[in-house]
Design an enzyme around this catalytic site. Structure first.
Site, PDB file in Angstrom:
ATOM      1  N   HIS A 139      32.474  50.753  50.435  1.00 33.40           N
ATOM      2  CA  HIS A 139      31.728  50.630  49.171  1.00 33.40           C
ATOM      3  C   HIS A 139      31.317  52.036  48.762  1.00 33.40           C
ATOM      4  O   HIS A 139      30.780  52.785  49.581  1.00 33.40           O
ATOM      5  CB  HIS A 139      30.495  49.741  49.351  1.00 33.40           C
ATOM      6  CG  HIS A 139      29.932  49.272  48.051  1.00 33.40           C
ATOM      7  ND1 HIS A 139      29.333  50.122  47.158  1.00 33.40           N
ATOM      8  CD2 HIS A 139      29.913  48.058  47.473  1.00 33.40           C
ATOM      9  CE1 HIS A 139      28.953  49.434  46.089  1.00 33.40           C
ATOM     10  NE2 HIS A 139      29.301  48.185  46.255  1.00 33.40           N
ATOM     11  N   GLU A 175      31.859  44.334  37.271  1.00 39.26           N
ATOM     12  CA  GLU A 175      31.985  45.309  38.364  1.00 39.26           C
ATOM     13  C   GLU A 175      33.344  45.980  38.274  1.00 39.26           C
ATOM     14  O   GLU A 175      34.188  45.586  37.456  1.00 39.26           O
ATOM     15  CB  GLU A 175      31.785  44.598  39.714  1.00 39.26           C
ATOM     16  CG  GLU A 175      30.344  44.142  39.913  1.00 39.26           C
ATOM     17  CD  GLU A 175      30.124  43.285  41.145  1.00 39.26           C
ATOM     18  OE1 GLU A 175      30.772  43.534  42.161  1.00 39.26           O
ATOM     19  OE2 GLU A 175      29.294  42.381  41.079  1.00 39.26           O
ATOM     20  N   ARG A 228      37.410  49.971  43.688  1.00 39.03           N
ATOM     21  CA  ARG A 228      36.646  50.649  44.738  1.00 39.03           C
ATOM     22  C   ARG A 228      37.409  51.679  45.550  1.00 39.03           C
ATOM     23  O   ARG A 228      36.845  52.677  45.978  1.00 39.03           O
ATOM     24  CB  ARG A 228      36.123  49.601  45.707  1.00 39.03           C
ATOM     25  CG  ARG A 228      34.753  49.217  45.326  1.00 39.03           C
ATOM     26  CD  ARG A 228      34.188  48.247  46.263  1.00 39.03           C
ATOM     27  NE  ARG A 228      33.265  47.467  45.459  1.00 39.03           N
ATOM     28  CZ  ARG A 228      32.735  46.350  45.826  1.00 39.03           C
ATOM     29  NH1 ARG A 228      33.039  45.829  46.986  1.00 39.03           N
ATOM     30  NH2 ARG A 228      31.900  45.729  45.041  1.00 39.03           N
ATOM     31  N   ARG A 257      40.187  44.595  47.816  1.00 40.11           N
ATOM     32  CA  ARG A 257      39.533  43.422  47.217  1.00 40.11           C
ATOM     33  C   ARG A 257      38.878  43.765  45.883  1.00 40.11           C
ATOM     34  O   ARG A 257      38.187  44.781  45.766  1.00 40.11           O
ATOM     35  CB  ARG A 257      38.455  42.910  48.178  1.00 40.11           C
ATOM     36  CG  ARG A 257      37.648  41.757  47.647  1.00 40.11           C
ATOM     37  CD  ARG A 257      36.568  41.409  48.631  1.00 40.11           C
ATOM     38  NE  ARG A 257      35.633  42.498  48.742  1.00 40.11           N
ATOM     39  CZ  ARG A 257      34.375  42.465  48.299  1.00 40.11           C
ATOM     40  NH1 ARG A 257      33.907  41.377  47.731  1.00 40.11           N
ATOM     41  NH2 ARG A 257      33.582  43.500  48.447  1.00 40.11           N
ATOM     42  N   HIS A 279      32.391  48.457  54.116  1.00 41.11           N
ATOM     43  CA  HIS A 279      31.768  47.341  53.397  1.00 41.11           C
ATOM     44  C   HIS A 279      32.464  46.008  53.638  1.00 41.11           C
ATOM     45  O   HIS A 279      31.809  44.994  53.846  1.00 41.11           O
ATOM     46  CB  HIS A 279      31.799  47.680  51.907  1.00 41.11           C
ATOM     47  CG  HIS A 279      31.146  46.674  51.020  1.00 41.11           C
ATOM     48  ND1 HIS A 279      29.816  46.337  51.122  1.00 41.11           N
ATOM     49  CD2 HIS A 279      31.642  45.931  49.987  1.00 41.11           C
ATOM     50  CE1 HIS A 279      29.517  45.442  50.197  1.00 41.11           C
ATOM     51  NE2 HIS A 279      30.607  45.165  49.509  1.00 41.11           N
TER      52      HIS A 279
HETATM   53  C1  SIN Z   1      28.086  44.953  45.139  1.00 43.50           C
HETATM   54  O1  SIN Z   1      27.108  44.369  44.702  1.00 43.50           O
HETATM   55  O2  SIN Z   1      28.424  46.070  44.754  1.00 43.50           O
HETATM   56  C2  SIN Z   1      28.906  44.291  46.196  1.00 43.50           C
HETATM   57  C3  SIN Z   1      29.729  43.231  45.599  1.00 43.50           C
HETATM   58  C4  SIN Z   1      30.942  42.984  46.433  1.00 43.50           C
HETATM   59  O3  SIN Z   1      31.192  43.699  47.385  1.00 43.50           O
HETATM   60  O4  SIN Z   1      31.706  42.068  46.090  1.00 43.50           O
END
Ligand code: SIN
Length: 536
Positions: free
Chosen positions: A240, A117, A286, A382, A347
């Protein structure tokens, strides 16, 4: 009035609460209070997964470096290192409770299928398809149900914590229990315990658009503040970047893991734009991606942007993201063939109740774990998928600290007064609650969102102050309901967010203001520590 006494009271039933309960049940009798059904938690909706160093190609140092980088200078490095180093043992424990993470076939090399991610330089995200949270929630609830020492009390919502200082006692200030509303019977009871662990999660519902479920109303933060516990870094609200944009899709997240598997953010013409903002493109942290999307939308007038994963094999896309695929299909979007319309939404709260890695707070015996806490792991932003890990690790550390303190003393000598309604009557003006609920959330979205200014924050502060005054009056005049308690909590936390944002005279991580676009050379936490908080 009904009264219950336990050795340990856990408030909240996500990963942090349930892991806490499992550990504490080895020490004594535990109550888990949860305001709806026990499966209803933010954990249950987590898609991406849980980040942990799982292979020889990765190291704790690297995970620490990625976390510090995302955190924009505000992480506590010792805390980051301790939590991430506890990761592998904690994951082993989660697997032992029955959680099954996705694995790769032998042809793919075997082992856990690790996702990636934004902000991660390695693949290190354990997942269960794209329903990781559900797998964790169901497995932990099963493990909890098998423990005779744990009583799960559903539909029980804490109104306020009861502290010795609130009772007017001279002892060291401690939390001795809570006034609790049973939402089904509408009766109020006391639950007493010498140790209280608060694991109520975040408060995405403070904002109009959020990826969070309805239960995320920042209750624990508001309760702690009213009990006089210090609150830290509330200005850092993570948006998010990619929630599904569709009039009927309430809060549906399109996991960042989809970008980890190659999806690109594009505009309506199918052109990628993220490289203009960051060399890491669609996989930048993010804060950067959400701000870029916000800027693209505002400068071009587009109502949304898009994720494009059409270059991948449809079998792979549908197989890796079965839940996203099924849900989008329900809205007429085939994720392997169509662009997926997305917008940012609130988020995750990176700030929270100021707590140590073992959850300890400024009130002895009162612990806060998970998203409700601010330990220093996330700093100003985060790193994706670090939070489920934090919840599970901190629960372990909390139980270790609590065990070291010996047998709990329930202090039966302390008399807790009955709940007083002071002549309150059933409400005939529920519309006020609904109206104010919408107004708080709209105000936060419009003025305390991804890009802030002094004027917007001042405007928000004035409006929230007026709304809180109305809410206070309503709270005193009418018998309490779950809805008014949630409204009171989001409004209190909105005030904390605004106050924190106003006091930060720089831009850092998730806090971006046009009035102070630079980042100060020295990073500092924002701490709000009003003694005894506010009662409403
Ligand atoms: C996501 O699946 O994008 C959320 C994961 C997260 O917020 O840690």
């Amino acid at each position: 009035m009904e009264s219950h006494t336990f050795d340990y009271l856990v408030i909240g039933s996500g990963i942090a609460g349930l892991m806490s309960a499992l550990h504490l049940s080895r020490l004594g009798r535990v109550a888990v209070l949860t305001k709806r059904e026990a499966f209803e938690s933010n954990t249950n909706y987590a898609q991406g997964g849980i980040a942990c160093v799982m292979t020889d190609e990765d190291t704790i140092d690297r995970h620490v470096a990625d976390t510090l980088d995302a955190g924009a200078g505000l992480c506590d490095e010792a805390v980051v290192r301790q939590i991430l180093a506890e990761g592998p043992a904690t994951i082993a424990e989660l697997i032992h409770t029955g959680i099954r993470f996705s694995v790769r076939s032998d042809a793919e090399g075997g082992g856990y299928d690790l996702g990636r991610e934004g902000g991660h330089t390695k693949r290190r995200v354990l997942h269960a398809g794209d329903l990781t949270g559900r797998e964790i929630q169901v497995s932990l609830l099963r493990a909890v149900a098998a423990q005779p020492n744990i009583e799960v009390m559903e539909h029980c919502m804490v109104i306020d914590l009861i502290t010795t200082s609130w009772l007017g006692l001279d002892d060291e200030n401690r939390c001795v229990g809570a006034y609790v509303l049973c939402r089904q019977t509408r009766k109020i009871m006391t639950v007493r315990a010498p140790f209280i662990v608060l694991a109520t999660g975040g408060g995405g519902k403070t904002y109009l658009y959020t990826s969070n479920p309805d239960v995320a109303t920042a209750d624990g933060l508001a309760l702690s503040w009213r009990a006089g516990v210090a609150i830290r870094n509330m200005e850092f609200i993570q948006f998010h970047p990619t929630c599904l944009f569709h009039p009927k899709a309430k809060s549906f997240l399109i996991s960042e893991a989809i970008r980890g598997e190659g999806a690109e953010l594009v505009n309506a013409a199918g052109e990628p734009f993220m490289q203009r903002y960051d060399r890491r493109g669609s996989l930048a942290p993010r804060d950067i991606v959400a701000r870029a999307i916000d800027n693209e939308m505002k400068s071009t007038g587009q109502a949304c942007l898009y994720l494009d994963i059409r270059h991948k094999q449809p079998d792979f896309v549908h197989g890796r993201f079965p839940n996203i695929s099924r849900t989008c299909k329900g809205f007429g979007i085939d994720i392997a063939h169509d662009l997926i319309p997305v917008v940012p939404a609130a988020h995750y709260f990176c700030g929270g109740v100021s707590a140590g890695v073992d959850g300890h707070t400024t009130i002895p015996g009162f612990y806060v774990i998970g998203e409700a806490a601010c330990t220093g792991l996330h700093g100003a932003n985060r790193l994706a998928s670090n939070s489920l890990l934090e919840g599970a690790v901190c629960a372990r550390l909390m139980a270790r600290s609590v065990a070291a303190m010996g047998t709990p003393d329930a202090r039966p000598d302390i008399r807790i007064p009955r709940w007083q309604s002071h002549g309150a009557v059933p409400s005939d003006e529920e519309i006020v609650v609904e109206h104010n609920w919408n107004e708080v959330r709209q105000c936060m979205w419009d003025y305390v969102g991804i890009v802030r200014t002094n004027r917007r924050l001042e405007r928000a502060a004035r409006r929230i102050q007026n709304l809180r005054q109305e809410i206070r009056e309503y709270y005193h005049d009418y018998l309490v309901t779950g809805d008014i308690l949630e409204l009171r909590n989001i409004a209190a936390v909105a005030a904390l967010i605004i106050r924190s944002a106003q006091s930060r005279k720089e831009s850092r991580g998730l806090h971006y203001t046009l009035d102070y676009p630079e980042t100060s050379p020295v990073a500092h936490d924002t701490v709000i520590a009003d003694p005894a908080g506010e009662k409403v």
